[in-house]
Scaffold this motif. Structure first.
Motif, PDB file in Angstrom:
ATOM      1  N   ASP A   1       0.835  -1.206   0.000  1.00 28.23           N
ATOM      2  CA  ASP A   1       0.000   0.000   0.000  1.00 28.23           C
ATOM      3  C   ASP A   1       0.869   1.255   0.000  1.00 28.23           C
ATOM      4  O   ASP A   1       0.560   2.242  -0.683  1.00 28.23           O
ATOM      5  CB  ASP A   1      -0.957  -0.008   1.195  1.00 28.23           C
ATOM      6  CG  ASP A   1      -2.083  -1.028   1.035  1.00 28.23           C
ATOM      7  OD1 ASP A   1      -2.376  -1.444  -0.114  1.00 28.23           O
ATOM      8  OD2 ASP A   1      -2.675  -1.407   2.066  1.00 28.23           O
ATOM      9  N   ALA A   2       1.965   1.211   0.740  1.00 29.14           N
ATOM     10  CA  ALA A   2       2.900   2.341   0.731  1.00 29.14           C
ATOM     11  C   ALA A   2       3.519   2.510  -0.656  1.00 29.14           C
ATOM     12  O   ALA A   2       3.675   3.641  -1.139  1.00 29.14           O
ATOM     13  CB  ALA A   2       3.988   2.130   1.783  1.00 29.14           C
ATOM     14  N   ALA A   3       3.856   1.399  -1.305  1.00 27.36           N
ATOM     15  CA  ALA A   3       4.420   1.465  -2.658  1.00 27.36           C
ATOM     16  C   ALA A   3       3.424   2.082  -3.629  1.00 27.36           C
ATOM     17  O   ALA A   3       3.799   2.878  -4.509  1.00 27.36           O
ATOM     18  CB  ALA A   3       4.837   0.071  -3.128  1.00 27.36           C
ATOM     19  N   ILE A   4       2.160   1.754  -3.489  1.00 28.10           N
ATOM     20  CA  ILE A   4       1.124   2.341  -4.339  1.00 28.10           C
ATOM     21  C   ILE A   4       1.085   3.851  -4.130  1.00 28.10           C
ATOM     22  O   ILE A   4       1.041   4.621  -5.091  1.00 28.10           O
ATOM     23  CB  ILE A   4      -0.255   1.693  -4.052  1.00 28.10           C
ATOM     24  CG1 ILE A   4      -0.264   0.269  -4.603  1.00 28.10           C
ATOM     25  CG2 ILE A   4      -1.394   2.525  -4.638  1.00 28.10           C
ATOM     26  CD1 ILE A   4      -1.432  -0.577  -4.152  1.00 28.10           C
ATOM     27  N   ASP A   5       1.129   4.284  -2.878  1.00 29.70           N
ATOM     28  CA  ASP A   5       1.122   5.721  -2.588  1.00 29.70           C
ATOM     29  C   ASP A   5       2.347   6.420  -3.173  1.00 29.70           C
ATOM     30  O   ASP A   5       2.246   7.514  -3.728  1.00 29.70           O
ATOM     31  CB  ASP A   5       1.039   5.966  -1.081  1.00 29.70           C
ATOM     32  CG  ASP A   5      -0.316   5.596  -0.506  1.00 29.70           C
ATOM     33  OD1 ASP A   5      -1.306   5.504  -1.267  1.00 29.70           O
ATOM     34  OD2 ASP A   5      -0.384   5.390   0.720  1.00 29.70           O
ATOM     35  N   VAL A   6       3.511   5.785  -3.045  1.00 26.59           N
ATOM     36  CA  VAL A   6       4.740   6.372  -3.593  1.00 26.59           C
ATOM     37  C   VAL A   6       4.634   6.483  -5.116  1.00 26.59           C
ATOM     38  O   VAL A   6       4.962   7.518  -5.700  1.00 26.59           O
ATOM     39  CB  VAL A   6       5.988   5.560  -3.183  1.00 26.59           C
ATOM     40  CG1 VAL A   6       7.226   6.027  -3.947  1.00 26.59           C
ATOM     41  CG2 VAL A   6       6.224   5.659  -1.674  1.00 26.59           C
ATOM     42  N   LEU A   7       4.170   5.422  -5.772  1.00 25.97           N
ATOM     43  CA  LEU A   7       3.997   5.463  -7.226  1.00 25.97           C
ATOM     44  C   LEU A   7       3.051   6.588  -7.629  1.00 25.97           C
ATOM     45  O   LEU A   7       3.315   7.320  -8.585  1.00 25.97           O
ATOM     46  CB  LEU A   7       3.434   4.136  -7.745  1.00 25.97           C
ATOM     47  CG  LEU A   7       4.410   3.053  -8.107  1.00 25.97           C
ATOM     48  CD1 LEU A   7       3.674   1.764  -8.424  1.00 25.97           C
ATOM     49  CD2 LEU A   7       5.280   3.460  -9.278  1.00 25.97           C
ATOM     50  N   ALA A   8       1.952   6.716  -6.911  1.00 21.76           N
ATOM     51  CA  ALA A   8       0.953   7.733  -7.242  1.00 21.76           C
ATOM     52  C   ALA A   8       1.498   9.143  -7.046  1.00 21.76           C
ATOM     53  O   ALA A   8       1.198  10.045  -7.827  1.00 21.76           O
ATOM     54  CB  ALA A   8      -0.303   7.531  -6.394  1.00 21.76           C
ATOM     55  N   GLU A   9       2.303   9.332  -6.018  1.00 25.52           N
ATOM     56  CA  GLU A   9       2.791  10.671  -5.693  1.00 25.52           C
ATOM     57  C   GLU A   9       4.096  11.044  -6.382  1.00 25.52           C
ATOM     58  O   GLU A   9       4.311  12.208  -6.718  1.00 25.52           O
ATOM     59  CB  GLU A   9       2.969  10.793  -4.173  1.00 25.52           C
ATOM     60  CG  GLU A   9       1.661  10.744  -3.426  1.00 25.52           C
ATOM     61  CD  GLU A   9       1.840  10.633  -1.917  1.00 25.52           C
ATOM     62  OE1 GLU A   9       2.969  10.836  -1.414  1.00 25.52           O
ATOM     63  OE2 GLU A   9       0.845  10.338  -1.244  1.00 25.52           O
ATOM     64  N   GLU A  10       4.986  10.057  -6.583  1.00 27.53           N
ATOM     65  CA  GLU A  10       6.314  10.376  -7.081  1.00 27.53           C
ATOM     66  C   GLU A  10       6.666   9.717  -8.401  1.00 27.53           C
ATOM     67  O   GLU A  10       7.716  10.000  -8.969  1.00 27.53           O
ATOM     68  CB  GLU A  10       7.355   9.983  -6.025  1.00 27.53           C
ATOM     69  CG  GLU A  10       7.166  10.710  -4.706  1.00 27.53           C
ATOM     70  CD  GLU A  10       8.168  10.277  -3.663  1.00 27.53           C
ATOM     71  OE1 GLU A  10       9.313   9.951  -4.032  1.00 27.53           O
ATOM     72  OE2 GLU A  10       7.803  10.260  -2.477  1.00 27.53           O
ATOM     73  N   GLY A  11       5.826   8.805  -8.857  1.00 28.71           N
ATOM     74  CA  GLY A  11       6.113   8.106 -10.103  1.00 28.71           C
ATOM     75  C   GLY A  11       7.047   6.940  -9.893  1.00 28.71           C
ATOM     76  O   GLY A  11       7.561   6.707  -8.794  1.00 28.71           O
ATOM     77  N   ALA A  12       7.284   6.204 -10.966  1.00 25.39           N
ATOM     78  CA  ALA A  12       8.105   4.996 -10.892  1.00 25.39           C
ATOM     79  C   ALA A  12       9.544   5.300 -10.474  1.00 25.39           C
ATOM     80  O   ALA A  12      10.173   4.512  -9.779  1.00 25.39           O
ATOM     81  CB  ALA A  12       8.077   4.258 -12.229  1.00 25.39           C
ATOM     82  N   ARG A  13      10.070   6.438 -10.882  1.00 32.06           N
ATOM     83  CA  ARG A  13      11.457   6.768 -10.512  1.00 32.06           C
ATOM     84  C   ARG A  13      11.610   7.012  -9.018  1.00 32.06           C
ATOM     85  O   ARG A  13      12.684   6.839  -8.460  1.00 32.06           O
ATOM     86  CB  ARG A  13      11.944   7.969 -11.299  1.00 32.06           C
ATOM     87  CG  ARG A  13      12.066   7.662 -12.776  1.00 32.06           C
ATOM     88  CD  ARG A  13      12.941   8.706 -13.467  1.00 32.06           C
ATOM     89  NE  ARG A  13      12.947   8.508 -14.896  1.00 32.06           N
ATOM     90  CZ  ARG A  13      13.740   7.677 -15.544  1.00 32.06           C
ATOM     91  NH1 ARG A  13      14.583   6.931 -14.863  1.00 32.06           N
ATOM     92  NH2 ARG A  13      13.696   7.568 -16.846  1.00 32.06           N
TER      93      ARG A  13
END
Length: 189
Positions: free
Chosen positions: A13-25
């Motif tokens: 779930d944290a990874a999903i939030d990071v992807l949504a906010e910061e993108g794959a990079r």
């Protein structure tokens, strides 16, 4: 090492939030650990590499976006006609509005898939399987529309949701109810 499934889910779930906010990079083990508020190094203990992490994120996105069995059963108690299909489309929009991070993370995964064949293969299988499942659900439930109608609605709804998430001012002046009604009408007749 024994793995804690609740912690694994929290990391995803944290990874999903990071992807949504910061993108794959921006998706790093450190960013996931920070977002999940766990000790540094925790995410790397659960996911051996980036490909494994992204694969599991895809699965978690689909888990979060899948409607509950109770919700589906309640809807299927209604007449199985065009208005029920419209309701299902509105339910998709409501889930997207309620969990924007999942849709944004999926967009990032799709972009990453253009650069990474292994992610493309996994995501292609997941999305194609989802479309097949939607077609089967439509047929088994006795809802109106054939395979092509379900596929058309899938692509129309995907575009509508992504537009609403990325450029909401494009869709804002439109009547969402009318738009969904016309999309369903054109797809299933």
């Amino acid at each position: 090492m024994v793995r804690n499934e609740a912690r694994r889910t929290a990391l995803l779930d944290a990874a999903i939030d990071v992807l949504a906010e910061e993108g794959a990079r921006g998706l790093t083990y450190r960013a996931i650990d920070t977002r999940a508020r766990v000790p540094a190094g925790t995410a790397s203990n659960y996911f051996a590499n980036r490909d494994e992490l992204m694969s599991e994120v895809m699965t978690r996105v689909h888990e979060r976006l899948t409607p509950s069995g109770e919700s589906v059963a309640k809807s299927l108690a209604l007449p199985r006609d065009r208005s029920l299909t419209v309701k299902f489309m509105h339910d998709i929009i409501k889930r997207a509005d309620a969990d924007k991070a999942c849709y944004l993370a999926m967009m990032e995964l799709r972009l990453e898939a253009t650069r990474r064949p292994e992610i493309r293969a996994a995501l292609t299988a997941t999305i194609a399987g989802g479309i097949d499942a939607n077609v089967a659900f439509n047929e088994e439930s006795g809802l109106p529309g054939d395979r092509m109608a379900v596929v058309l609605l899938y692509f129309a709804m995907t575009g509508l949701i992504y537009e609403r998430l990325t450029l909401p001012d494009v869709v804002a002046p439109m009547d969402l109810d009318e738009l969904v009604e016309v999309m369903v009408g054109r797809a299933i007749g």
